[in-house]
Design a protein around this motif. Structure first.
Motif, PDB file in Angstrom:
ATOM      1  N   LEU A 359       0.867  -1.179   0.000  1.00 15.88           N
ATOM      2  CA  LEU A 359       0.000   0.000   0.000  1.00 15.88           C
ATOM      3  C   LEU A 359       0.900   1.225   0.000  1.00 15.88           C
ATOM      4  N   LEU A 360       0.779   2.033  -1.029  1.00 19.19           N
ATOM      5  CA  LEU A 360       1.542   3.274  -1.115  1.00 19.19           C
ATOM      6  C   LEU A 360       0.585   4.453  -1.024  1.00 19.19           C
ATOM      7  N   SER A 361       0.750   5.266  -0.004  1.00 17.24           N
ATOM      8  CA  SER A 361      -0.081   6.461   0.163  1.00 17.24           C
ATOM      9  C   SER A 361       0.743   7.695  -0.140  1.00 17.24           C
ATOM     10  N   VAL A 362       0.137   8.627  -0.866  1.00 14.43           N
ATOM     11  CA  VAL A 362       0.805   9.864  -1.268  1.00 14.43           C
ATOM     12  C   VAL A 362       0.272  10.996  -0.402  1.00 14.43           C
ATOM     13  N   TRP A 363       1.176  11.627   0.327  1.00  9.58           N
ATOM     14  CA  TRP A 363       0.798  12.721   1.211  1.00  9.58           C
ATOM     15  C   TRP A 363       1.439  14.007   0.698  1.00  9.58           C
ATOM     16  N   GLY A 364       0.610  14.992   0.360  1.00  9.20           N
ATOM     17  CA  GLY A 364       1.109  16.296  -0.048  1.00  9.20           C
ATOM     18  C   GLY A 364       1.622  16.312  -1.476  1.00  9.20           C
ATOM     19  N   GLY A 365       2.446  17.330  -1.767  1.00 11.50           N
ATOM     20  CA  GLY A 365       3.002  17.466  -3.109  1.00 11.50           C
ATOM     21  C   GLY A 365       2.544  18.739  -3.794  1.00 11.50           C
ATOM     22  N   LYS A 366       3.191  19.051  -4.904  1.00 14.09           N
ATOM     23  CA  LYS A 366       2.824  20.202  -5.726  1.00 14.09           C
ATOM     24  C   LYS A 366       3.009  19.814  -7.184  1.00 14.09           C
ATOM     25  N   ILE A 367       2.347  20.528  -8.067  1.00 13.62           N
ATOM     26  CA  ILE A 367       2.282  20.108  -9.458  1.00 13.62           C
ATOM     27  C   ILE A 367       3.668  20.089 -10.112  1.00 13.62           C
ATOM     28  N   THR A 368       4.566  20.984  -9.702  1.00 13.80           N
ATOM     29  CA  THR A 368       5.880  21.051 -10.325  1.00 13.80           C
ATOM     30  C   THR A 368       6.687  19.781 -10.098  1.00 13.80           C
TER      31      THR A 368
END
Length: 555
Positions: A359-368
């Motif tokens: 299970l890989l969860s993605v927290w946060g980030g920005k389009i760049t």
């Protein structure tokens, strides 16, 4: 587009990706290109929420230097030119002007700005984007729309992006590498075992589809924590700060091609950016969002704030009456316990749990930084899935980005990506790439109006070959003109190839034609769509990326 399977025919795949925003689409693309069998599901339209509600910038984040986010800024700066090379039809360099008046005590001192810009120029390698410089606003074109007190300006480079189309291109590339992409399809439950994931997808028509996956990627954006708790029935190890960012669009405030970055007394910044030829985009706000995730709307205080801050700089004040359109999105930022919403980190965290099926969860980030995030996510899953192929996206073209060889590329544009672009390395970005492509498009199709050539070049790139007749058929070969410069051939292409399932999908995310059309013209497109694709049209208030009908363009 992927056909819907029957409900008694379970789908099997290596990875189920939940979420069709920029991170989910980017991860699906990267994994599919490494040979994984991928299924991507998005509960609404691609990029319907956060990923179509950005400030439309590919940027390092100059202001993040103040928060010592050097790693994030370096990573984002390095990605700017990687992305511009990969998709020159929807991304291009943009010069920014920061006006300065030493008498304004709320502005950062000139020495601090110079130091920040020096770091911005040198934290990552630049091949195309020019460095920063100081300009005299009394003679520079960027000074004319400003109040006379602003005599000095600092100019630096970042990039512009059509954010919704960037998501779309990632989904297209994922599909062309073998992924199955379902829009308006929610994952209603996901059960985990040591052997894999058993999930249920609900399509727009109510059909339930079982899926067996070896791994699951939770890239649900603002819904990440909610999906873990409600659909997967697991406890997340991280939490999100949901921050609403709102933008206003006004009639064009200036004629030059630079953008502005304005410093505000509250130490925040806003941008004023040339937008869609006829407009200026101003934003953004940073406000904690506590309501339902999918219903973010701008409020009057945000409109007043953006107008007030822009009016500190422009000689002609910006008022609420000038606003022709607004949009708002909820940014899912990794909670770093900052007391200031604007100071919350824009970095991301990838949380891989292999205690049972991955299970890989993605927290946060920005389009760049989406491509780097996707690459790191695929790297993490490489060993658990036993994938033989490694990272590949750093030098790969996006669909439609191979514009340099037009019209030769048009002869092969419909070939599968695996055969057509797997070994195609993005060339060095050229500032004149789009004008050269527009000129080549005009030579091959001289009957195309200039306005259509420009819009198509900057939206579809070489993929115009999928709906533009090769022969000299004239405008009549495109079918009926449903709205000014919008023909049936383009609308059918959007439906057949780009998952558009409503007039709003076509007018507000696949294009921004909704901003240029009158209410009657938008209604004509909706009427045509309903007649051509009965049963597919969804209510406008559910499809307009946080844009309620009352905030549509004022004509």
């Amino acid at each position: 587009m992927n056909p819907l399977p029957s409900s008694d025919q379970p789908l099997t795949c290596d990875v189920l990706v939940v979420g069709g925003g920029i991170n989910g689409a980017g991860i699906a693309r990267d994994l599919a290109g490494r040979g994984a069998k991928v299924v991507l599901c998005e509960q609404h339209d691609l990029a319907q929420h956060t990923s179509s509600s950005s400030t439309k910038l590919i940027h390092g984040g100059l202001r993040y230097l103040e928060y010592y986010e050097f790693s994030l800024v370096r990573k984002a700066l390095a990605e700017r030119e990687v992305l511009i090379k990969a998709a020159p039809h929807i991304m291009w360099p943009l010069r920014f002007v920061m006006p300065h008046d030493p008498r304004a005590n709320f502005l950062r001192p000139a020495w601090m700005i110079r130091a920040g810009l020096f770091l911005y120029d040198h934290l990552a390698k630049r091949e195309v984007l020019p460095g920063s410089k100081t300009v005299d606003l009394r003679s520079h074109a960027a000074g004319r729309p400003l109040k006379p007190g602003f005599t000095k300006g600092f100019v630096y480079s970042d990039g512009w992006v059509d954010d919704a189309r960037l998501v779309l291109l990632n989904a297209l590339d994922a599909q062309e590498h073998g992924a199955t992409v379902y829009t308006r399809t929610s994952c209603t439950q996901a059960e985990r075992s040591p052997q894999g994931w058993s999930a249920t997808l609900r399509h727009a028509d109510g059909t339930l589809q079982p899926v067996q996956a070896r791994a699951l990627v939770n890239a649900a954006g603002p819904w990440t924590a909610q999906f873990l708790k409600q659909q997967a029935r697991l406890q997340g190890s991280k939490s999100l700060r949901l921050i609403k960012g709102s933008h206003i669009v006004v009639k064009k405030m200036f004629e030059h091609d630079h953008a502005y970055i304005f410093q505000n007394p509250d130490k925040r910044i806003i941008f004023a950016i040339p937008y869609e030829d006829d407009f200026t985009l101003i934003g953004t706000t940073d406000i904690e969002h506590h309501g339902p995730i999918g219903t973010a709307r701008i409020d009057q205080s945000e409109i007043d704030y953006l107008c007030e801050q822009a009016s500190r700089y422009f000689a002609k004040p910006v008022t609420a009456a000038d606003v022709v359109w607004t949009y708002s999105g909820v940014r899912p930022l990794l909670d770093d316990e900052s007391s200031d919403a604007s100071a919350v980190t824009r970095d991301y965290l990838l949380d891989l749990d292999t205690s049972a099926a991955p299970l890989l969860s993605v927290w946060g980030g920005k389009i760049t930084t989406f491509r780097k995030l996707a690459e790191e996510a695929a790297d993490l899953l490489q060993a658990p899935l036993g994938l033989a192929q490694g990272a590949w996206t750093a030098g790969a073209m996006m669909p439609g980005g191979d514009i340099a060889a037009w019209p030769d590329v048009a002869r092969s544009v419909s070939a599968p990506a695996a055969a057509r672009r797997r070994d195609a390395v993005a060339p060095v970005a050229r500032p004149d790439a789009i004008p050269r492509f527009e000129a080549a498009l005009g030579r091959s199709h001289p009957w195309l109006p200039a306005a259509m050539r420009q819009r198509w070049a900057r939206s579809y790139g070489s993929r115009v070959a999928l709906f533009l007749p090769a022969e000299a058929g004239g405008l009549a070969s495109l079918g009926a003109e449903v709205a000014p410069y919008l023909y049936e051939a383009e609308l059918r292409y959007l439906h057949e190839h780009e998952w558009a399932r409503s007039a709003d999908d076509a007018l507000w995310r696949r294009t921004k034609l909704g901003l240029h059309l009158t209410e009657a013209q938008r209604a004509a497109v909706a009427t045509w769509w309903a007649a051509q694709f009965p049963g597919e049209t969804t209510p406008a208030d559910q499809t307009m990326a946080g844009l309620p009908p009352e905030m549509a363009t004022k004509k």
